[in-house]
Design a protein around this motif. Structure first.
Motif, mmCIF file in Angstrom:
data_model
loop_
_atom_site.group_PDB
_atom_site.id
_atom_site.type_symbol
_atom_site.label_atom_id
_atom_site.label_comp_id
_atom_site.label_asym_id
_atom_site.label_seq_id
_atom_site.Cartn_x
_atom_site.Cartn_y
_atom_site.Cartn_z
ATOM 1 N N ARG A 114 0.830 -1.201 0.000
ATOM 2 C CA ARG A 114 0.000 0.000 0.000
ATOM 3 C C ARG A 114 0.869 1.258 0.000
ATOM 4 N NH1 ARG A 114 -4.791 0.692 4.295
ATOM 5 N NH2 ARG A 114 -5.165 -1.390 3.426
ATOM 6 N N LEU A 118 1.090 4.143 -3.081
ATOM 7 C CA LEU A 118 0.800 5.563 -2.866
ATOM 8 C C LEU A 118 2.008 6.435 -3.182
ATOM 9 C CD1 LEU A 118 -1.367 5.639 0.386
ATOM 10 C CD2 LEU A 118 -2.064 6.308 -1.907
ATOM 11 N N GLU A 119 3.176 6.007 -2.712
ATOM 12 C CA GLU A 119 4.364 6.826 -2.919
ATOM 13 C C GLU A 119 4.797 6.833 -4.376
ATOM 14 O OE1 GLU A 119 6.397 6.915 1.487
ATOM 15 O OE2 GLU A 119 7.231 5.514 0.008
ATOM 16 N N SER A 120 4.473 5.785 -5.115
ATOM 17 C CA SER A 120 4.792 5.776 -6.551
ATOM 18 C C SER A 120 3.942 6.790 -7.310
ATOM 19 C CB SER A 120 4.575 4.375 -7.129
ATOM 20 O OG SER A 120 3.206 4.009 -7.064
ATOM 21 N N ASP A 121 2.805 7.164 -6.722
ATOM 22 C CA ASP A 121 1.947 8.188 -7.310
ATOM 23 C C ASP A 121 2.286 9.579 -6.799
ATOM 24 O OD1 ASP A 121 0.542 6.336 -8.765
ATOM 25 O OD2 ASP A 121 -1.053 6.087 -7.280
ATOM 26 N N GLY A 122 3.381 9.664 -6.022
ATOM 27 C CA GLY A 122 3.813 10.956 -5.517
ATOM 28 C C GLY A 122 3.120 11.396 -4.254
ATOM 29 N N ARG A 123 2.370 10.487 -3.625
ATOM 30 C CA ARG A 123 1.684 10.833 -2.381
ATOM 31 C C ARG A 123 2.503 10.307 -1.205
ATOM 32 N NH1 ARG A 123 -4.198 8.440 -3.378
ATOM 33 N NH2 ARG A 123 -2.972 6.922 -4.586
ATOM 34 N N PRO A 124 2.995 11.181 -0.350
ATOM 35 C CA PRO A 124 3.863 10.744 0.756
ATOM 36 C C PRO A 124 3.079 9.977 1.817
ATOM 37 C CG PRO A 124 3.345 13.062 0.984
ATOM 38 C CD PRO A 124 2.801 12.639 -0.351
ATOM 39 N N TRP A 125 3.756 9.010 2.439
ATOM 40 C CA TRP A 125 3.175 8.252 3.550
ATOM 41 C C TRP A 125 3.937 8.642 4.812
ATOM 42 C CZ3 TRP A 125 -0.760 4.497 3.136
ATOM 43 C CH2 TRP A 125 -1.067 3.812 4.334
#
Length: 293
Positions: A114, A118-125
């Motif tokens: 997961r 998300l991070e591959s889409d540029g959304r930081p976790w």
């Protein structure tokens, strides 16, 4: 009920027998031993062997041999964590009964997938102080009925601290007393930075965080002297101590010894062990000089 020991000053060195001790361990062990002597207190040895897959009797024997060669003497008996699983379970059960922990069913692989997506889409976790992704909210938000169903099914799970509820139960800001350079200062604790930390897994009856606060209380440890790599983890320990009604030791986080790569010495990286320095002819006095003691 956890029996708490309160006596004269007590210091402890608590290695895991999952590899040979290196110079960083020597620094911590000697500091604890010498500070205990200066304070007129006791020096204790604890074997943190909860991870039964990596800890071995041979490595444990090596710990005793290395410390004896260094000229260190400790109070008997040695506390071995593998002999005290019921004490950690008792502490965990107290938190379960107060609704401060919850069963977590997501596997490490599921969490990693997961986070990666998300991070591959540029959304930081969000990540903790060690860079580990914080645990998703799925299990925390499950209904009691759903949790009971999953537990009854025998599904493997961990127990995680509900950080939001735990902080509310702690009733106010937390801090710890940090000693250094002859002075003591109050350090604000920030447990929330770690998210919902694991307290127990299906393959390990207790986490480091839970077992260390229980052990320190049972052994009456008054001074915790350890490396700076555990400085921020003290926030979690202060929260657990508060929730479980355990005493607060004085903390002292010492410098780390670094390798040629600029990183702290590590068993997993195969850094030279104390036994190897012995084989090369180094004396205990020379070893102290090497680590600037």
């Amino acid at each position: 009920m956890i029996e708490i020991s309160r006596q004269k000053p007590k210091f402890r060195f608590a290695p895991s027998p999952n590899g040979p001790l290196h110079l960083g361990h020597a620094l911590s062990a000697i500091l604890n031993h010498d500070m205990a002597a200066k304070a007129g207190g006791d020096f204790l040895l604890r074997i943190e062997d909860i991870d039964q897959t990596r800890c071995t009797p041979d490595f444990e024997t090596g710990i005793y041999s290395d410390l004896s060669w260094l000229g260190l003497r400790w109070q008997e008996p040695v506390r071995r964590q593998s002999e005290h699983f019921p004490a950690y379970q008792e502490a965990l059960q107290a938190l379960i009964e107060r609704g401060l922990v919850y069963p977590a069913f997501l596997t490490r692989g599921e969490v990693k997938a997961r986070v990666t997506a998300l991070e591959s889409d540029g959304r930081p976790w969000p990540r903790d102080r060690d860079g580990t992704p914080l645990y998703p909210s799925d299990d925390r938000e499950r209904s009691d009925a759903e949790r009971r169903r999953l537990l009854a099914s025998g599904m493997k799970h961990a127990w995680r601290l509900d950080m939001e509820k735990a902080l509310a139960a702690a009733c106010g800001p937390l801090h710890w007393q940090e000693s250094g350079d002859g002075e003591t200062s109050a350090i604000p604790a920030d447990p929330a930075a770690w998210g919902d930390v694991v307290l127990s897994r299906s393959d390990a009856p207790s986490s480091y965080h839970l077992s260390v606060v229980v052990d320190d209380a049972v052994q009456g440890i008054t001074h915790v002297v350890r490396g700076l790599d555990l400085f921020h983890a003290t926030s979690i320990h202060r929260l657990l101590q508060t929730l479980l009604g355990l005493p607060e030791p004085l903390y002292h986080h010492h410098r780390l010894l670094l390798g040629s790569d600029g990183k702290k010495l590590s068993k997993s990286m195969g850094d030279t062990g104390i036994a190897e320095w012995r084989r090369q002819g180094l004396s205990p006095v020379e070893l102290r000089r090497r680590i600037c003691l």
